[in-house]
Design a protein around this motif. Structure first.
Motif: not given
Length: 142
Positions: A89-109
């Motif tokens: 989300s826009r919030t997730d993108i704004g909070l992403a502060s580790e440029p070397g990390a993999h950002y994993v998202l899991v949808s349980t919808r």
């Protein structure tokens, strides 16, 4: 590309399902500079929200101190989406502060905390730019 072992993949998915309908969050630490997700760390969503996650600041500070002492860094930062697709989300993108990390998202919808597949996706987020990457699940890391 994110290469992750089956045990860690399963732990992330289990955490996301267990916490549903609240977003789950945590990280997987690894040796500095290695890009190897080795140590699964389940965190508490301090926001307790189905639409937002927030690491507890004291818990996060303690974890970073521990990683520094162990010469580790966050290799994977993960959280779940309970009602939307596994895309930052826009919030997730704004909070992403580790440029070397993999950002994993899991949808349980689709299945919530019941049996059934989840959507498991990984991204690199650098300077507000999102790029999806392939995820390879292996029996164990070489």
């Amino acid at each position: 590309m994110l290469s992750i072992d089956q045990k860690t993949y399963d732990a992330i998915v289990a955490h996301a399902k267990r916490d549903h309908p609240v977003e789950a969050c945590g990280l997987v630490a690894g040796p500095e500079g290695s890009d190897r997700p080795e140590r699964f760390v389940e965190m508490v969503n301090a926001a307790g929200s189905p639409t937002f996650y927030e690491f507890d600041s004291a818990e996060l500070l303690a974890l970073y101190k521990e990683m520094w002492d162990r010469d580790e860094e966050p290799v994977v930062i993960y959280h779940s989406h309970t009602a939307t697709e596994a895309y930052p989300s826009r919030t997730d993108i704004g909070l992403a502060s580790e440029p070397g990390a993999h950002y994993v998202l899991v949808s349980t919808r689709e299945h919530g905390n019941n049996e059934g597949p989840v959507e498991f996706r990984s991204y690199r987020i650098v300077d507000g730019q999102v790029s999806e990457e392939e995820v390879t699940v292996v029996a164990e890391l070489p």
